[in-house]
Design an enzyme around this catalytic site. Structure first.
Site, PDB file in Angstrom:
ATOM      1  N   CYS A 164       0.608  -1.470  -0.178  1.00  0.00           N
ATOM      2  CA  CYS A 164      -0.189  -0.438  -0.133  1.00  0.00           C
ATOM      3  C   CYS A 164       0.995   1.097   0.418  1.00  0.00           C
ATOM      4  O   CYS A 164       2.308   1.011   0.770  1.00  0.00           O
ATOM      5  CB  CYS A 164      -1.004  -0.400   1.217  1.00  0.00           C
ATOM      6  N   PRO A 165       0.499   2.584  -0.543  1.00  0.00           N
ATOM      7  CA  PRO A 165      -0.314   2.398  -1.673  1.00  0.00           C
ATOM      8  C   PRO A 165      -0.647   2.269  -3.308  1.00  0.00           C
ATOM      9  O   PRO A 165      -1.350   2.586  -3.656  1.00  0.00           O
ATOM     10  CB  PRO A 165      -0.441   4.368  -1.664  1.00  0.00           C
TER      11      PRO A 165
END
Length: 81
Positions: free
Chosen positions: A18-19
């Site tokens: 992430c992200p």
């Protein structure tokens, strides 16, 4: 749900956390036409909730299915508009 979809494109985000999977999923969806299905293949377990949340909060996309198995998470996202 079945994981057999007529996918238009496959996005490989294995090894990324992430992200990045969300960012790349959005970029790939933007390049598709309405009705196209994007298959996203990830190794980050957080992608299960991240992609679900992104799809729920994003108009014009629908999360069709998520499949978990052997340290691999596959998501099927349809561009609806």
């Amino acid at each position: 749900m079945s994981s057999e979809y007529d996918t238009t494109e496959t996005l490989d985000v294995k090894g990324q956390s992430c992200p990045i999977p969300i960012v790349k999923t959005k970029q790939a969806i933007d390049d598709l036409e309405a009705g196209d299905v994007l298959e996203v293949v990830a190794t980050d377990s957080g992608s299960m909730s991240d992609i679900q949340g992104w799809a729920d909060g994003t108009s014009g996309v629908e999360l069709l299915d998520q499949v978990e198995g052997d340290d691999r998470y596959t998501h099927y996202v349809e561009k609806t508009a």
